[in-house]
Design a protein around this motif. Structure first.
Motif, PDB file in Angstrom:
ATOM      1  N   GLU A 536       0.830  -1.207   0.000  1.00  7.71           N
ATOM      2  CA  GLU A 536       0.000   0.000   0.000  1.00  7.71           C
ATOM      3  C   GLU A 536       0.867   1.261   0.000  1.00  7.71           C
ATOM      4  O   GLU A 536       0.561   2.234  -0.694  1.00  7.71           O
ATOM      5  CB  GLU A 536      -0.938  -0.015   1.208  1.00  7.71           C
ATOM      6  CG  GLU A 536      -2.050  -1.052   1.079  1.00  7.71           C
ATOM      7  CD  GLU A 536      -3.006  -1.023   2.252  1.00  7.71           C
ATOM      8  OE1 GLU A 536      -2.767  -0.227   3.196  1.00  7.71           O
ATOM      9  OE2 GLU A 536      -3.992  -1.779   2.233  1.00  7.71           O
ATOM     10  N   ILE A 539       2.194   1.737  -3.529  1.00  6.80           N
ATOM     11  CA  ILE A 539       1.158   2.221  -4.452  1.00  6.80           C
ATOM     12  C   ILE A 539       0.916   3.718  -4.252  1.00  6.80           C
ATOM     13  O   ILE A 539       0.871   4.494  -5.222  1.00  6.80           O
ATOM     14  CB  ILE A 539      -0.159   1.428  -4.243  1.00  6.80           C
ATOM     15  CG1 ILE A 539       0.030  -0.028  -4.681  1.00  6.80           C
ATOM     16  CG2 ILE A 539      -1.300   2.071  -5.033  1.00  6.80           C
ATOM     17  CD1 ILE A 539      -1.125  -0.938  -4.287  1.00  6.80           C
ATOM     18  N   HIS A 551      -3.802   0.549 -14.787  1.00  7.62           N
ATOM     19  CA  HIS A 551      -3.627  -0.592 -13.876  1.00  7.62           C
ATOM     20  C   HIS A 551      -2.357  -1.387 -14.185  1.00  7.62           C
ATOM     21  O   HIS A 551      -1.571  -1.684 -13.282  1.00  7.62           O
ATOM     22  CB  HIS A 551      -4.857  -1.504 -13.963  1.00  7.62           C
ATOM     23  CG  HIS A 551      -4.754  -2.723 -13.092  1.00  7.62           C
ATOM     24  ND1 HIS A 551      -4.975  -2.683 -11.736  1.00  7.62           N
ATOM     25  CD2 HIS A 551      -4.411  -4.011 -13.385  1.00  7.62           C
ATOM     26  CE1 HIS A 551      -4.800  -3.887 -11.230  1.00  7.62           C
ATOM     27  NE2 HIS A 551      -4.463  -4.715 -12.207  1.00  7.62           N
ATOM     28  N   LEU A 554       0.799   0.386 -13.219  1.00  8.92           N
ATOM     29  CA  LEU A 554       0.933   0.445 -11.764  1.00  8.92           C
ATOM     30  C   LEU A 554       1.446  -0.888 -11.213  1.00  8.92           C
ATOM     31  O   LEU A 554       2.352  -0.913 -10.377  1.00  8.92           O
ATOM     32  CB  LEU A 554      -0.418   0.802 -11.127  1.00  8.92           C
ATOM     33  CG  LEU A 554      -0.442   0.830  -9.590  1.00  8.92           C
ATOM     34  CD1 LEU A 554       0.532   1.868  -9.055  1.00  8.92           C
ATOM     35  CD2 LEU A 554      -1.858   1.104  -9.083  1.00  8.92           C
ATOM     36  N   LYS A 574      -4.168  -5.857  -6.882  1.00  8.88           N
ATOM     37  CA  LYS A 574      -5.534  -5.388  -7.174  1.00  8.88           C
ATOM     38  C   LYS A 574      -6.335  -5.218  -5.885  1.00  8.88           C
ATOM     39  O   LYS A 574      -7.060  -4.222  -5.711  1.00  8.88           O
ATOM     40  CB  LYS A 574      -6.226  -6.399  -8.092  1.00  8.88           C
ATOM     41  CG  LYS A 574      -7.613  -5.950  -8.551  1.00  8.88           C
ATOM     42  CD  LYS A 574      -8.240  -6.964  -9.492  1.00  8.88           C
ATOM     43  CE  LYS A 574      -9.642  -6.520  -9.920  1.00  8.88           C
ATOM     44  NZ  LYS A 574     -10.278  -7.529 -10.802  1.00  8.88           N
ATOM     45  N   VAL A 577      -5.224  -2.102  -4.090  1.00 11.92           N
ATOM     46  CA  VAL A 577      -5.722  -0.908  -4.794  1.00 11.92           C
ATOM     47  C   VAL A 577      -7.180  -0.668  -4.421  1.00 11.92           C
ATOM     48  O   VAL A 577      -7.593   0.471  -4.141  1.00 11.92           O
ATOM     49  CB  VAL A 577      -5.562  -1.071  -6.325  1.00 11.92           C
ATOM     50  CG1 VAL A 577      -6.338   0.026  -7.058  1.00 11.92           C
ATOM     51  CG2 VAL A 577      -4.099  -1.034  -6.718  1.00 11.92           C
ATOM     52  N   LEU A 586      -7.136   6.732  -3.585  1.00 10.32           N
ATOM     53  CA  LEU A 586      -7.175   6.720  -5.051  1.00 10.32           C
ATOM     54  C   LEU A 586      -8.624   6.764  -5.506  1.00 10.32           C
ATOM     55  O   LEU A 586      -9.546   6.489  -4.729  1.00 10.32           O
ATOM     56  CB  LEU A 586      -6.520   5.437  -5.599  1.00 10.32           C
ATOM     57  CG  LEU A 586      -5.126   5.031  -5.127  1.00 10.32           C
ATOM     58  CD1 LEU A 586      -4.737   3.703  -5.766  1.00 10.32           C
ATOM     59  CD2 LEU A 586      -4.108   6.105  -5.449  1.00 10.32           C
ATOM     60  N   ARG A 588     -11.006   5.878  -9.375  1.00 12.32           N
ATOM     61  CA  ARG A 588     -10.985   5.430 -10.765  1.00 12.32           C
ATOM     62  C   ARG A 588     -11.354   6.588 -11.693  1.00 12.32           C
ATOM     63  O   ARG A 588     -12.171   7.448 -11.333  1.00 12.32           O
ATOM     64  CB  ARG A 588     -11.973   4.280 -10.983  1.00 12.32           C
ATOM     65  CG  ARG A 588     -11.610   3.013 -10.235  1.00 12.32           C
ATOM     66  CD  ARG A 588     -12.593   1.899 -10.595  1.00 12.32           C
ATOM     67  NE  ARG A 588     -12.360   0.716  -9.784  1.00 12.32           N
ATOM     68  CZ  ARG A 588     -11.465  -0.223 -10.049  1.00 12.32           C
ATOM     69  NH1 ARG A 588     -10.712  -0.102 -11.140  1.00 12.32           N
ATOM     70  NH2 ARG A 588     -11.337  -1.267  -9.258  1.00 12.32           N
ATOM     71  N   TYR A 596      -6.252   4.907 -12.720  1.00 16.01           N
ATOM     72  CA  TYR A 596      -6.414   5.401 -11.349  1.00 16.01           C
ATOM     73  C   TYR A 596      -5.868   6.820 -11.233  1.00 16.01           C
ATOM     74  O   TYR A 596      -4.900   7.191 -11.887  1.00 16.01           O
ATOM     75  CB  TYR A 596      -5.667   4.494 -10.355  1.00 16.01           C
ATOM     76  CG  TYR A 596      -6.040   3.030 -10.459  1.00 16.01           C
ATOM     77  CD1 TYR A 596      -7.330   2.598 -10.195  1.00 16.01           C
ATOM     78  CD2 TYR A 596      -5.078   2.079 -10.833  1.00 16.01           C
ATOM     79  CE1 TYR A 596      -7.672   1.256 -10.290  1.00 16.01           C
ATOM     80  CE2 TYR A 596      -5.411   0.738 -10.938  1.00 16.01           C
ATOM     81  CZ  TYR A 596      -6.708   0.334 -10.668  1.00 16.01           C
ATOM     82  OH  TYR A 596      -7.038  -0.987 -10.779  1.00 16.01           O
ATOM     83  N   TYR A 598      -4.677   9.801  -8.315  1.00 18.90           N
ATOM     84  CA  TYR A 598      -4.307  10.033  -6.913  1.00 18.90           C
ATOM     85  C   TYR A 598      -5.158  11.156  -6.339  1.00 18.90           C
ATOM     86  O   TYR A 598      -5.343  12.205  -6.971  1.00 18.90           O
ATOM     87  CB  TYR A 598      -2.829  10.394  -6.812  1.00 18.90           C
ATOM     88  CG  TYR A 598      -2.372  10.701  -5.400  1.00 18.90           C
ATOM     89  CD1 TYR A 598      -2.265   9.697  -4.457  1.00 18.90           C
ATOM     90  CD2 TYR A 598      -2.068  12.014  -5.028  1.00 18.90           C
ATOM     91  CE1 TYR A 598      -1.869   9.985  -3.167  1.00 18.90           C
ATOM     92  CE2 TYR A 598      -1.659  12.310  -3.739  1.00 18.90           C
ATOM     93  CZ  TYR A 598      -1.560  11.285  -2.802  1.00 18.90           C
ATOM     94  OH  TYR A 598      -1.158  11.562  -1.521  1.00 18.90           O
TER      95      TYR A 598
END
Length: 600
Positions: A536, A539, A551, A554, A574, A577, A586, A588, A596, A598
């Motif tokens: 995490e 990411i 995706h 990432l 996944k 995320v 995050l 979509r 994605y 931020y």
């Protein structure tokens, strides 16, 4: 091999004939290609798979070379007097390695590689055979370990022997070819990373090596053995699993003073640092620093006690120790560096508790703003036990027993009573059930039967099972170290004196951490938790820098950044995320759900 030698002769004859006839260069090259196709390419697979003399069969013989000192190693596979097989230890020095390299067979493999290298596409058959043999032998070792045929250390020794033999094949027979080196690496990684077993077993092997294997070894021997370990370490993808087990074993070695060589310990940490960077070893280095500071603190505390000049204690709790204060040596450890544990403190004898309170008062007055959390599940103690005199003597027998902290707590109960039940011992010591049974079984073994168990058999029948002080215990040694039975033995068994110096450890001492079971193939729970946090964090760090990312990109970037510790499966990425989206780190993209953004 006869075909290989004849094919080489025919190719040489054609080369000489073309030169004698002074054929044009283009004609000569075309002619040799035809001959190579007929003699090599058309028969390549057969030459590799041929029973007895094919590349795969010879490779199998090289891979299964016996250890030094065996009859086969002396006389060769045929066992006959006329055998000319030459086997040499890896490195050419039998004092350094018990791995035998069959150099005569490797010469045969080299002849075949030389022939196949004339048609580059044919060499793929050799690489495939090499890869398949490594995987077959590796999976056999894994299966033996799964079935408890081979303990973890023996499993790693098998891997090391395999690696040395196949390294000799790639280096000597295949001329160190880069593609062959890559296939060998991939093949080892294939079976070693099937689960977390290899990382676990390697940590156990290193523990054995650093405890006893390198004791008294010179610098060259230490360097050679640790370098061999690092070669296998490089194949592991679960490096964080190795770190967890290594840290657990290192803690036990440091706290139990069981390291064979401090130089070897530091050399191993330096090699891990060179491989994985400072972050990988920062906690390990912190553990060494804690032990150094603890020694200095212990020395200052001894000086402090001498300055007080209190040979007789004023604390009533010391009465059970003849009025003398118990001598304790405390290791003060930084919680974040050492393996974590959540074990409630047991109930210590009053004299030991008094000594700990005196140390705690001194420590907190010296170092303000700190907090000590006692870890009574670790540590050891020296207690003096008195037994019945021998026949014809009126003098009681005395033995100095070297025991764990838990065993000390158990034995001290028998100062006032000769017999206690399991329930009584549990209530008066507050030792966790599994550990209580394990420590009691260790005190009832045939060789060290300090306590007599009421029930028959190895196991403890239940709460009403009794334990009686064995006043007739004998030993040839005045100082007796009471060994612990393994947790596995204690579990299977359960299902089927006077005081002396004690020791304790504070703030995060080592013990059996949750999920850390030697030989286990699963990833420990503590490591899984750490992986979630690391993933995490990676990411968020990537998205904070990139702002918008699809995706697949990432996943690729996260895998690249974390590959030094572990390789996260795409499904795991996944899930993390999704968790970060739920917590609004995050979001979509509305136009493309696989992109994605931020959220600041």
């Amino acid at each position: 091999m006869e075909y290989v030698h004849r094919a080489q002769s025919r190719l040489q004859e054609e080369r000489v004939r073309a030169s004698t006839l002074d054929l044009p260069a283009s004609t000569r090259a075309a002619l040799l290609r035809i001959v190579e196709t007929e003699l090599i390419e058309r028969h390549a697979r057969t030459l590799v798979e041929m029973e007895g003399s094919g590349f795969a069969s010879i490779l199998k013989v090289v891979a299964s070379s016996p250890a030094i000192g065996s009859v086969a190693a002396a006389s060769g596979p045929g066992g006959g007097v006329g055998s000319s097989r030459m086997m040499m230890p890896a490195g050419g020095d039998s004092s350094e390695s018990s791995v035998v390299i069959d150099h005569e067979r490797i010469k045969d493999l080299a002849s075949m590689y030389e022939l196949f290298s004339r048609v580059p596409s044919s060499v793929n058959h050799l690489r495939d055979a090499l890869s398949e043999r490594i995987k077959i032998d590796g999976r056999a070792l894994v299966k033996d370990q799964e079935n408890n045929v081979a303990p973890p250390a023996a499993f790693v020794k098998g891997i090391l022997a395999m690696r040395e033999r196949f390294h000799a094949v790639v280096t000597d027979a295949m001329k160190g070819e880069k593609k062959a080196q890559k296939r060998m690496k991939e093949s080892f990684e294939d079976f070693l990373n099937a689960d977390a077993r290899a990382a676990n077993c390697l940590a156990v092997y290193v523990d054995e090596l650093l405890r006893v294997g390198l004791r008294g070894a010179d610098e060259r021997k230490v360097s050679m053995e640790l370098d061999r370990v690092i070669v296998i370490f490089r194949y592991l993808s679960d490096k964080d699993v190795f770190e967890a087990y290594y840290k657990n074993h290192l803690a036990k070695r440091l706290l139990g003073n069981k390291s064979g060589s401090e130089e070897a310990e530091r050399a191993m940490v330096s090699l891990l640092k060179a491989e994985c960077g400072y972050q990988f070893t920062s906690k390990l280095e912190g553990m060494f620093n804690d032990m150094r500071i603890s020694k200095e603190t212990a020395e200052k505390y001894r000086s402090h006690k001498k300055s007080l000049n209190n040979t007789v204690s004023n604390d009533s709790r010391d009465a059970e120790n003849g009025g003398k204060p118990v001598d304790v040596e405390v290791s003060v450890l930084t919680t974040g560096y050492w393996p974590s544990q959540n074990v409630a403190p047991c109930i210590l004898p009053p004299a030991v508790k008094a000594a700990m309170d005196r140390f705690q008062k001194y420590y907190l007055n010296t170092y303000t703003g700190r907090k000590l959390s006692w870890q009574t599940s670790t540590g050891s103690a020296e207690i003096r036990a008195t037994f019945h005199p021998q026949k014809g003597s009126s003098k009681p027998r005395r033995h100095d027993l070297s025991v764990t902290t838990y065993q000390m707590c158990i034995l001290v109960l028998f100062n006032t009573r000769d017999t206690l039940t399991l329930k009584q011992i549990r209530d008066e010591t507050n030792i966790p059930e599994e550990e209580l049974r394990r420590h009691l079984v260790s005190l009832c073994t045939p060789k060290h039967r300090i306590l007599r168990k009421g029930s028959k058999g190895k196991g403890i029948s239940g709460d009403d099972d009794t334990f009686t002080y064995n006043a007739d215990y004998t030993s040839k040694m005045t100082r007796v170290k009471v060994p612990m039975v393994s947790m596995r033995d204690a579990s299977s068994a359960s299902s089927g004196g006077a005081k002396g110096a004690g020791s304790a450890s504070a703030a995060g001492g080592a013990s059996k951490s949750a999920g850390l079971v030697d030989g286990s193939a699963s990833v420990p729970l503590s490591v899984e938790e750490d992986r979630r946090h690391l993933l995490e964090a990676a990411i968020v760090r990537i998205m904070k820098a990139r702002k918008v990312l699809n995706h697949n990109d990432l996943v690729a970037e996260v895998t690249r950044q974390l590959s030094g510790r572990f390789v996260p499966p795409p499904q795991f990425v996944k899930k993390r995320v999704e968790s970060l989206i739920e917590r609004e780190y995050l979001e979509r993209d509305e136009a493309d759900r696989r992109v994605y953004r931020y959220m600041a």
